[in-house]
Enzyme design. Structure first.
Site, PDB file in Angstrom:
ATOM      1  N   SER A  88     134.929   7.512  59.532  1.00 62.16           N
ATOM      2  CA  SER A  88     133.774   7.222  58.688  1.00 62.16           C
ATOM      3  C   SER A  88     132.496   7.680  59.374  1.00 62.16           C
ATOM      4  CB  SER A  88     133.693   5.714  58.382  1.00 62.16           C
ATOM      5  OG  SER A  88     133.083   5.023  59.457  1.00 62.16           O
ATOM      6  N   GLY A  89     131.394   7.626  58.649  1.00 62.44           N
ATOM      7  CA  GLY A  89     130.111   8.049  59.202  1.00 62.44           C
ATOM      8  C   GLY A  89     129.207   6.899  59.601  1.00 62.44           C
ATOM      9  N   ASN A 136     143.865  -5.410  69.715  1.00 70.00           N
ATOM     10  CA  ASN A 136     143.532  -4.806  68.425  1.00 70.00           C
ATOM     11  C   ASN A 136     142.509  -3.712  68.680  1.00 70.00           C
ATOM     12  OD1 ASN A 136     142.718  -4.243  65.752  1.00 70.00           O
ATOM     13  ND2 ASN A 136     141.309  -5.975  65.717  1.00 70.00           N
ATOM     14  N   ARG A 154     151.252  -5.546  64.135  1.00 65.96           N
ATOM     15  CA  ARG A 154     150.982  -4.166  64.528  1.00 65.96           C
ATOM     16  C   ARG A 154     150.890  -3.210  63.351  1.00 65.96           C
ATOM     17  NH1 ARG A 154     154.512   0.334  67.883  1.00 65.96           N
ATOM     18  NH2 ARG A 154     152.705   1.522  68.606  1.00 65.96           N
ATOM     19  N   LEU A 155     149.811  -2.398  63.376  1.00 70.74           N
ATOM     20  CA  LEU A 155     149.706  -1.196  62.560  1.00 70.74           C
ATOM     21  C   LEU A 155     149.876  -0.037  63.542  1.00 70.74           C
ATOM     22  CD1 LEU A 155     149.084   0.171  59.816  1.00 70.74           C
ATOM     23  CD2 LEU A 155     146.680   0.146  60.469  1.00 70.74           C
ATOM     24  N   ILE A 169     149.527   4.958  67.713  1.00 68.41           N
ATOM     25  CA  ILE A 169     149.832   5.781  68.894  1.00 68.41           C
ATOM     26  C   ILE A 169     151.078   5.232  69.568  1.00 68.41           C
ATOM     27  CG2 ILE A 169     149.016   6.428  71.205  1.00 68.41           C
ATOM     28  CD1 ILE A 169     146.197   6.494  70.095  1.00 68.41           C
ATOM     29  N   ASP A 209     148.008   3.337  74.562  1.00 67.89           N
ATOM     30  CA  ASP A 209     146.726   2.983  75.176  1.00 67.89           C
ATOM     31  C   ASP A 209     146.687   1.517  75.593  1.00 67.89           C
ATOM     32  OD1 ASP A 209     146.757   2.249  72.462  1.00 67.89           O
ATOM     33  OD2 ASP A 209     144.590   2.402  72.261  1.00 67.89           O
ATOM     34  N   CYS A 232     145.378  -3.537  64.481  1.00 66.69           N
ATOM     35  CA  CYS A 232     146.268  -4.675  64.492  1.00 66.69           C
ATOM     36  C   CYS A 232     145.529  -5.969  64.212  1.00 66.69           C
ATOM     37  CB  CYS A 232     146.964  -4.776  65.856  1.00 66.69           C
ATOM     38  SG  CYS A 232     147.732  -3.232  66.386  1.00 66.69           S
TER      39      CYS A 232
END
Length: 630
Positions: free
Chosen positions: A363-364, A75, A50-51, A54, A100, A2
């Site tokens: 991602s790594g 965020n 908001r994205l 959950i 969450d 977010c």
């Protein structure tokens, strides 16, 4: 993931116009296209974009307790929120959502600032406590998620996920910070505790800021730090198993989502490890994506394809031109501040590709800093061994003299570029390493500056923050200190800024399982001989992954997202480089000697010197200044 923004009046509770908060959050719509919200009362206003990831229906923000006593705009992701929730429910807390976010509300009432110790995640949030009339700003341990703040002329403290959220406030004044220009040219990014705009601060990673009514704005307080001073003991086989188990746990925790999830797959060790462990934990094919280049020297798609086939992933590849510099203005808009890591271009492209099929991508990032994966660590460790054999006075005399006499040969193969190594050996590690990790060295920066700029800097140097950090590091040896300094500066300032801005620009949530704080802290305790061994960085990690990944992936030379910027400034961008020496904008700052810049570009184009990275820095600086002040 977010975007957050808001206002708080620490002196007196002035009214807050919700429309002003909306202006700030609208500037962050790319971070949260799925919804927006504002909560305001006398003296404080909180905004959110908001994205949804959950609890798609219940996780609306800003979120408040039923009595409106605690309100939060947040965020990030708390990966262990279910365990923390269970602990709070045992204390009598009653939850109304499956989000969450709600853990932060009840956690604050149960533990106050100490709730941060219980959170495993990436986050930046602002929490208002009505009974105390206080605002609590907090940022995760490594600085995965950003948070900027500034004091305004009407007494308000404004905060936002990105600088553009502050810029949307009409009282915000845009004044450049010339010291940040020195930091940027030295390091390649504006460090995580400062800003290109005077008066703007970034809440440092692992810190919180408690604003209280009637009190002046305090300094941020550190709530967590990495420790390199302890050493793990035990058999190598047992440490290897423990490392793998922690990696497995970190990956699985980050696979929780109510939206499509996938992974970036570069073909390198770290992203391949994440994909391997995701495949182990998933019943369905893991969705992976790779960006390749049309020049073989920069392309890793064959290795990514090898890993994709090994784990039967739903793999997508897209090739881009090696001269894909059409993104420059897009990146300038996304980053707000000048940012000179050219790998931001392919990072943006891979995020763009991932967003076509997923909302969350793993991602790594993070293992190189924690496990000594960069080549510079190997060279620095070797230099430190050499330094330990000779006293400082002898090294300064011997290597300093040889270094000054040895010709500079940036164009030559690495074994013949001894000048830099000799000069480094003449110094102690705390002074040498910051120059090794930097971009444009002190001598060249000094040559590019105007007399007025040199005088104004008054001895301020980009390298000093690194030197100070290494001296104060909780560490046992030079390698520890170098890694610690990179985790404090390079990781949040460059790597995590790059991934956050590139992913959020396309409304994609990026998660970094190899930055699980328990995993990183364990890596920091490993003896240096298990981090670098037989010329291999991340040695123990690679050994642990041998049952999963081909040796061609594990032990080939590290490539990373390489972008051929030096070639650009001799060909397609040669005119752009020459134009920097005639730039009216750079001239108006009074910071530079434009004749020196013009000569820099000409020498690079003619092949007399290698200045590609410095020219890229100057180009991105000019474009960013034009956006901010043009």
């Amino acid at each position: 993931m977010c975007g957050i923004a808001g206002l708080y009046y620490p002196a007196i509770p002035k009214p807050v116009d919700p429309a002003r908060i909306v202006q700030m959050t609208d500037a962050l719509v790319h971070r949260g296209p799925d919804g927006s919200g504002v909560w305001a009362t006398a003296g404080v206003g909180l905004g959110h974009r908001r994205l949804a990831i959950i609890d798609l229906e219940g996780g609306v923000q800003p979120m408040a307790t039923p009595d409106q006593g605690v309100v939060v705009t947040y965020n990030g992701e708390i990966y262990n929120f279910q365990e923390v929730r269970a602990e709070l429910e045992a204390k009598g807390a009653r939850f109304a959502t499956g989000s969450d976010t709600e853990v932060l509300l009840h956690g604050w009432r149960a533990w106050g600032p100490r709730m941060l110790d219980r959170l495993n995640g990436m986050f930046a949030f602002a929490l208002y406590d009505a009974s105390a009339q206080s605002l609590f700003l907090a940022r995760d341990r490594f600085g995965v998620k950003p948070l900027h703040y500034a004091e305004l002329s009407d007494g308000a403290v404004a905060f936002a996920s990105e600088l553009k959220g502050l810029l949307a406030h009409p009282l915000f004044r845009r004044t450049p910070d010339f010291k940040a220009v020195e930091d940027y040219l030295g390091l390649g990014y504006v460090p995580d505790d400062t800003s290109i705009l005077a008066g703007v601060k970034k809440l440092p990673a692992g810190h919180f800021l408690l604003l209280e009514r009637g009190k002046p704005v305090p300094r941020p307080q550190r709530w967590w730090d990495i420790d390199f001073s302890k050493r793990a003991t035990g058999k190598v086989r047992d440490l290897e198993a423990e490392l793998l188990d922690m990696m497995r746990s970190a990956v699985r925790a980050r696979m929780i989502a109510d939206v499509p999830l996938g992974a970036f797959l570069s073909g390198g060790v770290d992203s391949s490890a994440v994909v391997a462990l995701m495949a182990e934990a998933s019943k369905a094919a893991v969705k992976t994506c790779t960006i390749g280049f049309d020049e073989a020297d920069h392309d890793e798609t064959a290795y990514a394809q090898m890993v994709a086939e090994r784990f039967a992933t739903a793999h997508r590849t897209r090739k881009v031109a090696a001269d894909d510099f059409a993104l420059i203005d897009t990146l300038v808009d996304a980053f707000d501040e000048p940012f000179a890591d050219a790998s931001a271009l392919p990072t943006y492209r891979v995020c763009e590709l991932a967003r076509e099929s997923v909302t969350v991508a793993l991602s790594g990032d993070g293992a190189d800093e924690a496990m000594a994966g960069y080549r510079r660590y190997k060279f620095f460790a070797a230099e430190e061994r050499a330094r330990s054999l000779l006293p400082q006075e002898l090294r300064t005399s011997l290597f300093g003299t040889l270094g000054r006499l040895y010709p500079k040969a940036d164009w030559a193969p690495r074994p013949f570029r001894a000048k830099t190594t000799l000069l480094a050996l003449a110094e102690n590690g705390e002074h040498a390493y910051p120059k090794a990790v930097g971009v444009t060295g002190p001598a060249l920066r000094n040559a590019l500056y105007s007399d007025a700029m040199r005088k104004a800097l008054a001895g301020h140097t980009a390298e000093q923050r690194y030197t100070d950090t290494m001296r104060q590091a909780p560490a046992r040896d030079g390698l520890d200190r170098a890694q610690y300094a990179d985790i404090q500066h390079w990781l949040p300032g460059d790597i995590l800024t790059k991934v956050d801005r590139a992913s959020m620009a396309v409304s994609l949530e990026a998660r970094e399982p190899l930055l699980d704080y328990r995993l990183v802290q364990f890596m920091a305790t490993l003896p240096p001989s298990l981090r670098i061994k037989a010329g291999q960085g991340k040695w123990l990690m690679k050994k642990a992954l041998e049952p999963y990944l081909p040796k061609d992936v594990l032990y080939r030379p590290k490539m990373g997202f390489v972008t051929p910027i030096s070639a650009w400034f001799r060909k397609a961008l040669a005119d752009e480089a020459a134009g920097l020496g005639r730039s009216k904008l750079l001239q108006s700052t009074g910071w530079f000697d434009l004749h020196a810049i013009e000569k820099l570009a000409a020498d690079h184009k003619a092949g007399r010197a290698e200045h590609g990275r410095t020219l890229w820095q100057l180009l991105m600086l000019e474009r960013s200044l034009n956006r901010l002040f043009g």
